[in-house]
Design an enzyme around this catalytic site. Sequence first.
Site, short mmCIF file in Angstrom:
data_model
loop_
_atom_site.label_atom_id
_atom_site.label_comp_id
_atom_site.label_asym_id
_atom_site.label_seq_id
_atom_site.Cartn_x
_atom_site.Cartn_y
_atom_site.Cartn_z
N TYR A 122 -8.22 3.56 -3.52
CA TYR A 122 -7.79 3.09 -2.20
C TYR A 122 -8.61 3.75 -1.10
O TYR A 122 -8.81 4.96 -1.11
CB TYR A 122 -6.31 3.40 -2.01
CG TYR A 122 -5.69 2.76 -0.80
CD1 TYR A 122 -5.81 1.40 -0.58
CD2 TYR A 122 -4.98 3.52 0.12
CE1 TYR A 122 -5.23 0.81 0.54
CE2 TYR A 122 -4.39 2.94 1.23
CZ TYR A 122 -4.52 1.58 1.43
OH TYR A 122 -3.96 1.00 2.54
N ASP B 61 0.83 -1.22 0.00
CA ASP B 61 0.00 0.00 0.00
C ASP B 61 0.86 1.26 0.00
O ASP B 61 1.95 1.30 0.57
CB ASP B 61 -0.91 0.02 1.24
CG ASP B 61 -2.03 -1.02 1.14
OD1 ASP B 61 -2.29 -1.49 0.03
OD2 ASP B 61 -2.61 -1.35 2.19
#
Length: 368
Positions: free
Chosen positions: A252, A25
Site C-alpha cells: 500500500y 483501505d
Amino acid sequence: PDKKKVVAELKRHLKEADELYLATDDDREGEAIAWHLKEVLKPKVPVRRMTFTEITREAITRALDNTREIDIHRVDAQETRRILDRLVGYEISPVLWRKIRQGLSAGRVQSVATRLVVERERERMAFIPASYWGVEATFAADDSEFATRLVSLDGRRVATGRDFADDAALTSQAQAAKVVHLHETDAQVVAQAIEQAQAQVGKVETRPYTRRPAPPFTTSTLQQEASRKLRLNSRDTMRVAQGLYESGYITYMRTDSVNLSSQALGAIARQIEKHPGKEYHQPRRFQTKSKGAQEAHEAIRPTYIDRERVGGTAQEQRLYDLIRKRTLASQMADAEIERTTVSIPVSGTDYAFTAQGEVITFRGFLDV
C-alpha cells in the site's frame, strides 16, 4: 446522492450473502468508509472488517483469517480531521476560488502549505543580495589535471556563501578578521598572480568515512525521490504507484511508516545473499520519525523482492525499480569511502588551494 445506484446494487447483492466483508483501505479514511457503508447498508448478516496492505494470495488469505470489528476510534479520528478541514480552511477556500481556481480546498494541510509559501515569498522580497568571488584553478601533474579552489589568502580563509548573514554582511567582526571577502577585482588579481606560478603539494590527508543507506520509502519520500530522479510530480507518482499496488506489485502506497515485516526482511536477506553476496547484507530496523505514524502499515516495498520486471507502462517499471532498489539498499551494508584532501600552496604567494577526491573501498548498498 451521486452513489445511489452503487448503494442499490450493494444492497441487492447483500440479500444473497451470508456474510459482509468490508475491505476498505487500512487507514483512518478507510475505517470511516467501512463504518459509513455499514450504516447505509444496514446488514442483517455478520459483518467482518478485513484489511490488507498488499494484493497477494498470502496477504488476502491472512486477512480473511484475521478479520476484526470496525475500530470506532479511527472513525472518530477521521471525522475529527474532516471537522478540522472545515474549521481551518473555511476562510481560505473562498480566497483560492477567487484568486486561483474554483473548487480548490484549503484544509488543515493546504492552509499550512499556503502559509509556508507566503512566508518564503516574504523572505525572498526582503532578501538583500551580496556578491562574493572565488578562484578555481586547474593544476597539471604527471600528465593529469585536477581542479582546485582557493581556500586561504594571507592566512585568512576565503569567504563562501554561508559566511554571510541576512543583511548581506559578514556575520561578525571577529569572523571578518579571520575571513577574507573577495570582490571581483581581488579575484582577478589572484588569478593573474598564479597564472605562471609554480605550485607543489603541501599536506595530504586521507580519512575514511561511511555512508548509510536511507530507510525504505514512505509516501512523502517516494514523491520526493520520484520528482528528483524520474521528473514525476506528486499526482503522477501516486497514480503510477496506485497502478502498481492494484496489480499486486507493491504494498500500500499511502503510509508514513518505515517498518518492514519479518516476512519481507527474510525475503530481502535471501535476495541480497544470492546477489551481490552475504557480506553485503546488514539487517537493520528504521524508526519512524513522526509521532502520529500509522505503524500498522509497512513502508512501500515490492510484494516479491525477487521480481525485477513488472507488466505495464515504462513509467510503472521505472517507479518499481526505484522502490525495489531503495528496499534492497535499506538492508545492505554501509558504503566505505576514503576521502583524500590535498593542500597546494603557490610558490612566492600567500595563496593556498585545496583539492578533494574520493575512492570507494567497499560499495555496500551503492551496489544497487
